[in-house]
Motif scaffolding. Structure first.
Motif, PDB file in Angstrom:
ATOM      1  N   ALA A 148      55.460  34.960  52.923  1.00 57.69           N
ATOM      2  CA  ALA A 148      55.141  35.438  54.312  1.00 57.69           C
ATOM      3  C   ALA A 148      53.690  35.064  54.564  1.00 57.69           C
ATOM      4  O   ALA A 148      53.167  34.553  55.705  1.00 57.69           O
ATOM      5  CB  ALA A 148      55.326  36.946  54.129  1.00 57.69           C
ATOM      6  N   ALA A 149      52.916  34.870  53.322  1.00 56.94           N
ATOM      7  CA  ALA A 149      51.310  34.717  53.737  1.00 56.94           C
ATOM      8  C   ALA A 149      50.914  33.625  52.569  1.00 56.94           C
ATOM      9  O   ALA A 149      50.036  34.109  52.100  1.00 56.94           O
ATOM     10  CB  ALA A 149      50.469  35.919  53.493  1.00 56.94           C
ATOM     11  N   PRO A 150      51.174  32.448  52.518  1.00 56.49           N
ATOM     12  CA  PRO A 150      50.662  31.447  51.748  1.00 56.49           C
ATOM     13  C   PRO A 150      49.324  31.174  51.887  1.00 56.49           C
ATOM     14  O   PRO A 150      48.877  30.767  52.923  1.00 56.49           O
ATOM     15  CB  PRO A 150      51.815  30.308  51.915  1.00 56.49           C
ATOM     16  N   GLY A 151      48.460  31.302  50.748  1.00 54.02           N
ATOM     17  CA  GLY A 151      47.205  30.943  50.607  1.00 54.02           C
ATOM     18  C   GLY A 151      46.022  31.524  51.450  1.00 54.02           C
ATOM     19  O   GLY A 151      44.732  31.344  51.672  1.00 54.02           O
ATOM     20  N   HIS A 152      46.597  32.675  51.908  1.00 54.30           N
ATOM     21  CA  HIS A 152      45.540  33.717  52.533  1.00 54.30           C
ATOM     22  C   HIS A 152      44.668  34.241  51.480  1.00 54.30           C
ATOM     23  O   HIS A 152      45.206  35.159  50.612  1.00 54.30           O
ATOM     24  CB  HIS A 152      46.275  34.722  53.360  1.00 54.30           C
ATOM     25  N   PRO A 153      43.487  34.208  51.327  1.00 53.68           N
ATOM     26  CA  PRO A 153      42.506  34.509  50.347  1.00 53.68           C
ATOM     27  C   PRO A 153      42.504  35.897  50.021  1.00 53.68           C
ATOM     28  O   PRO A 153      42.774  36.737  48.838  1.00 53.68           O
ATOM     29  CB  PRO A 153      41.149  34.239  50.672  1.00 53.68           C
ATOM     30  N   LYS A 154      42.328  36.856  51.238  1.00 50.61           N
ATOM     31  CA  LYS A 154      42.295  38.450  50.800  1.00 50.61           C
ATOM     32  C   LYS A 154      43.553  39.182  50.243  1.00 50.61           C
ATOM     33  O   LYS A 154      43.807  39.948  49.342  1.00 50.61           O
ATOM     34  CB  LYS A 154      41.998  39.135  52.050  1.00 50.61           C
ATOM     35  N   THR A 155      44.685  38.265  51.043  1.00 49.57           N
ATOM     36  CA  THR A 155      46.144  38.644  50.511  1.00 49.57           C
ATOM     37  C   THR A 155      46.223  38.309  48.979  1.00 49.57           C
ATOM     38  O   THR A 155      46.821  39.405  47.936  1.00 49.57           O
ATOM     39  CB  THR A 155      47.303  38.032  51.238  1.00 49.57           C
ATOM     40  N   LEU A 156      45.943  37.362  48.570  1.00 51.66           N
ATOM     41  CA  LEU A 156      46.110  36.771  47.239  1.00 51.66           C
ATOM     42  C   LEU A 156      45.079  37.520  46.250  1.00 51.66           C
ATOM     43  O   LEU A 156      45.669  37.770  45.068  1.00 51.66           O
ATOM     44  CB  LEU A 156      45.540  35.313  46.911  1.00 51.66           C
ATOM     45  N   HIS A 157      44.065  38.117  46.786  1.00 54.44           N
ATOM     46  CA  HIS A 157      43.206  38.836  45.837  1.00 54.44           C
ATOM     47  C   HIS A 157      43.717  40.002  45.558  1.00 54.44           C
ATOM     48  O   HIS A 157      43.768  40.716  44.593  1.00 54.44           O
ATOM     49  CB  HIS A 157      41.879  38.917  46.419  1.00 54.44           C
ATOM     50  N   ALA A 158      44.391  40.721  46.507  1.00 55.47           N
ATOM     51  CA  ALA A 158      45.181  42.135  46.605  1.00 55.47           C
ATOM     52  C   ALA A 158      46.182  42.001  45.409  1.00 55.47           C
ATOM     53  O   ALA A 158      46.275  42.818  44.375  1.00 55.47           O
ATOM     54  CB  ALA A 158      45.737  42.705  47.779  1.00 55.47           C
ATOM     55  N   LEU A 159      47.116  40.701  45.370  1.00 58.92           N
ATOM     56  CA  LEU A 159      48.014  40.568  44.581  1.00 58.92           C
ATOM     57  C   LEU A 159      47.435  40.353  43.160  1.00 58.92           C
ATOM     58  O   LEU A 159      47.738  41.051  42.132  1.00 58.92           O
ATOM     59  CB  LEU A 159      48.940  39.370  44.821  1.00 58.92           C
ATOM     60  N   LEU A 160      46.423  39.578  43.009  1.00 66.45           N
ATOM     61  CA  LEU A 160      45.385  39.074  41.640  1.00 66.45           C
ATOM     62  C   LEU A 160      45.058  40.507  41.138  1.00 66.45           C
ATOM     63  O   LEU A 160      45.156  40.709  39.853  1.00 66.45           O
ATOM     64  CB  LEU A 160      44.350  38.340  41.986  1.00 66.45           C
ATOM     65  N   HIS A 161      44.425  41.338  41.926  1.00 65.31           N
ATOM     66  CA  HIS A 161      44.073  42.533  41.390  1.00 65.31           C
ATOM     67  C   HIS A 161      45.313  43.689  40.849  1.00 65.31           C
ATOM     68  O   HIS A 161      44.903  44.153  39.658  1.00 65.31           O
ATOM     69  CB  HIS A 161      43.285  43.435  42.539  1.00 65.31           C
ATOM     70  N   GLY A 162      46.350  43.406  41.520  1.00 67.46           N
ATOM     71  CA  GLY A 162      47.470  44.186  40.750  1.00 67.46           C
ATOM     72  C   GLY A 162      48.054  43.680  39.428  1.00 67.46           C
ATOM     73  O   GLY A 162      47.965  44.240  38.583  1.00 67.46           O
TER      74      GLY A 162
END
Length: 257
Positions: A148-162
């Motif tokens: 749904a949100a490919p490449g969006h930095p803040k979204t990726l960081h939320a997943l990375l954090h998890g």
């Protein structure tokens, strides 16, 4: 979008953020931010960019969104989606920074699916809550968000954090490296991404690469980020300790006669 429009949009978002920062020690800063974002009709991506940063600053100022907002700000329906989304982003981002995975999960289970379909960042925070508890069903949420949100930095960081928090997730280290690689420039100009990369390299036993990543993160970190600096230094110590223990075990005398 033309460069002029991009510049004007960035200025409008910066102005909205400044409005909140100026009142960040009071009780109205979330309302000020929400109204400013509504005025410019901010997208979910723009809201995520601004709210995640402001939530961090308010927390550092000891006046976090958890103090001035309530859980109902996340779950209550209303006529203005931009304002409700702002409150949701602020509250859930702060819960994420506090590692309160169960609270995020409980709240997000009360948010309609139709809302999540229009807001991948909130779904990424839900994914964080599942991944951070080492629940493998969080991986399905992660993959939905990536589509749904490919490449969006803040979204990726939320997943990375998890994924970083989910110690017992299967394939955790390769997942971290995959997510870092999806960031702009492969995360190489992002100290937090490099921090996650270093953690993954350490877990894989790639100690020289892990040290290179964490040292670069320390070089890039902005002045004044004392809490983050402490995290990076701690990771560097973990890398060197793991390396030294590996060398000690490898070089210990053979106990057989």
């Amino acid at each position: 979008m033309t460069p002029t429009l991009c510049s004007e949009r960035a200025a409008a978002l910066a102005s909205a953020a400044s409005t909140a920062v100026e009142g960040i020690t009071g009780s109205e800063w979330p309302t000020l931010l929400a109204e400013a974002l509504r005025k410019i009709e901010a997208t979910w991506q723009e809201s995520a960019e601004v709210c995640s940063d402001i939530a961090w600053q308010a927390r550092a100022a000891q006046n976090s969104a958890l103090v001035v907002l309530t859980p109902e700000h996340v779950t209550t329906a209303g006529p203005d989606p931009v304002i409700l989304r702002t409150y949701r982003h602020l509250y859930l981002s702060t819960l994420r920074y506090d590692f309160r995975c169960c609270d995020i999960e409980d709240l997000m289970n009360k948010v309609p699916v139709s809302v999540l379909n229009e807001d991948p960042y909130s779904e990424a925070l839900y994914g964080f809550s599942r991944l951070g508890q080492s629940r493998s069903d969080g991986l399905a949420v992660m993959h939905r968000v990536l589509v749904a949100a490919p490449g969006h930095p803040k979204t990726l960081h939320a997943l990375l954090h998890g994924v970083w928090l989910g110690t017992f997730l299967p394939g955790r280290a390769p997942l971290l490296l995959m997510l870092v690689g999806l960031l702009p420039k492969g995360g190489l100009d992002d100290p937090i991404a490099l921090f996650r990369m270093a953690s993954a390299r350490r877990a894989l036993g790639h100690y020289p690469e892990a040290l290179t990543a964490i040292d670069h993160a320390l070089e890039l970190l902005a002045p004044g980020e004392l809490a983050v600096h402490a995290d990076l230094v701690r990771e560097r110590l973990l890398i060197t300790t793991a390396h030294d223990l590996t060398c000690l075990i490898r070089n210990r005398p053979d106990p057989t006669p």
